[in-house]
Enzyme design. Sequence first.
Site, PDB file in Angstrom:
ATOM      1  N   ASP A  94      23.355 -19.021  12.740  1.00 24.46           N
ATOM      2  CA  ASP A  94      21.654 -18.903  13.085  1.00 24.46           C
ATOM      3  C   ASP A  94      21.417 -20.444  12.279  1.00 24.46           C
ATOM      4  O   ASP A  94      21.976 -21.098  11.456  1.00 24.46           O
ATOM      5  CB  ASP A  94      21.274 -17.699  12.039  1.00 24.46           C
ATOM      6  CG  ASP A  94      19.743 -17.311  12.737  1.00 24.46           C
ATOM      7  OD1 ASP A  94      19.155 -18.113  13.464  1.00 24.46           O
ATOM      8  OD2 ASP A  94      19.182 -16.523  12.239  1.00 24.46           O
ATOM      9  N   ASP A  98      17.282 -16.951   5.033  1.00 26.48           N
ATOM     10  CA  ASP A  98      15.902 -16.887   4.318  1.00 26.48           C
ATOM     11  C   ASP A  98      16.176 -15.733   3.446  1.00 26.48           C
ATOM     12  O   ASP A  98      16.489 -15.746   2.624  1.00 26.48           O
ATOM     13  CB  ASP A  98      14.865 -16.908   5.181  1.00 26.48           C
ATOM     14  CG  ASP A  98      13.272 -16.869   4.523  1.00 26.48           C
ATOM     15  OD1 ASP A  98      13.563 -17.398   3.485  1.00 26.48           O
ATOM     16  OD2 ASP A  98      12.418 -16.551   4.829  1.00 26.48           O
TER      17      ASP A  98
HETATM   18  P1  5GP Z   1      15.704 -13.997   7.497  1.00 28.60           P
HETATM   19  O1  5GP Z   1      14.511 -13.764   6.573  1.00 28.60           O
HETATM   20  O2  5GP Z   1      15.903 -12.698   8.129  1.00 28.60           O
HETATM   21  O3  5GP Z   1      16.922 -14.676   6.880  1.00 28.60           O
HETATM   22  O4  5GP Z   1      15.046 -14.970   8.533  1.00 28.60           O
HETATM   23  C1  5GP Z   1      14.378 -14.679   9.599  1.00 28.60           C
HETATM   24  C2  5GP Z   1      13.940 -15.783  10.638  1.00 28.60           C
HETATM   25  O5  5GP Z   1      12.894 -16.224  10.064  1.00 28.60           O
HETATM   26  C3  5GP Z   1      15.032 -17.047  10.662  1.00 28.60           C
HETATM   27  O6  5GP Z   1      16.027 -16.615  11.741  1.00 28.60           O
HETATM   28  C4  5GP Z   1      14.078 -18.015  11.162  1.00 28.60           C
HETATM   29  O7  5GP Z   1      14.119 -18.080  12.805  1.00 28.60           O
HETATM   30  C5  5GP Z   1      12.873 -17.723  10.502  1.00 28.60           C
HETATM   31  N1  5GP Z   1      12.739 -18.592   9.426  1.00 28.60           N
HETATM   32  C6  5GP Z   1      12.887 -18.043   8.007  1.00 28.60           C
HETATM   33  N2  5GP Z   1      12.524 -18.961   7.269  1.00 28.60           N
HETATM   34  C7  5GP Z   1      12.494 -20.227   7.978  1.00 28.60           C
HETATM   35  C8  5GP Z   1      12.019 -21.408   7.708  1.00 28.60           C
HETATM   36  O8  5GP Z   1      11.961 -22.138   6.607  1.00 28.60           O
HETATM   37  N3  5GP Z   1      11.797 -22.392   8.872  1.00 28.60           N
HETATM   38  C9  5GP Z   1      11.517 -21.879   9.951  1.00 28.60           C
HETATM   39  N4  5GP Z   1      11.277 -22.709  10.958  1.00 28.60           N
HETATM   40  N5  5GP Z   1      12.078 -20.724  10.459  1.00 28.60           N
HETATM   41  C10 5GP Z   1      12.450 -19.697   9.300  1.00 28.60           C
END
Ligand code: 5GP
Length: 175
Positions: A94, A98
């Site tokens: 991925d 985040d």
């Molecule tokens: P998680 O919070 O589950 O780790 O991330 C969920 C999704 O949110 C990631 O796969 C990504 O697509 C999006 N995401 C989270 N943080 C960011 C960021 O800082 N920039 C972008 N462009 N997408 C993010």
Amino acid sequence: MEKYRFTYQDIHRTARDIADRVKASGFEPDIIVAIGSGGFIPARIIRTFLGKPILAVGVAYYDANDKPTDLPHKVQWIEEAEKKLAGKRILLVDEVDDSRTTLEYCVRELLRHDPAEVAVAVLHDKKKDKRGAIPAEVKRYFAGRTIPDKWIVYPWDAEDIDDHDAMAADNPPID
Ligand code: 5GP
């Protein structure tokens, strides 16, 4: 809010570093699973160096009425191909770790198909308290870069790539 902007050049170099570290670790994936859509381009670049096929999955945080959901759910999954995951070494890719919820969800789904091993690779891991946890079955986690908890703008989201690249020169410090 301060943001990080990474160029395609940055992304390519980070993906190559990840591939180098995967190789150096002795892990030889049979298959790359890209989490869409952010993981598609990183997975494709990693494939240049590891030379393995890519399967794509998609998860979303909104429901059929476009309402935000708390947890991810599948919008696209490997279905037919997932039958082939048994006994395979999988590199799950991925763009960013985040809150870690997406990675946890996808790893758990893949583990249901009895792979030999699941390893995780992300371009960027944000330094923060994580809501999700990578299951203990995952022994290898490759983060291209570990960065402070700020929003990242990826080049594939840029409407004007030249403006994006120019602004990338003013990134906040990383270390
Ligand atoms: P998680 O919070 O589950 O780790 O991330 C969920 C999704 O949110 C990631 O796969 C990504 O697509 C999006 N995401 C989270 N943080 C960011 C960021 O800082 N920039 C972008 N462009 N997408 C993010």
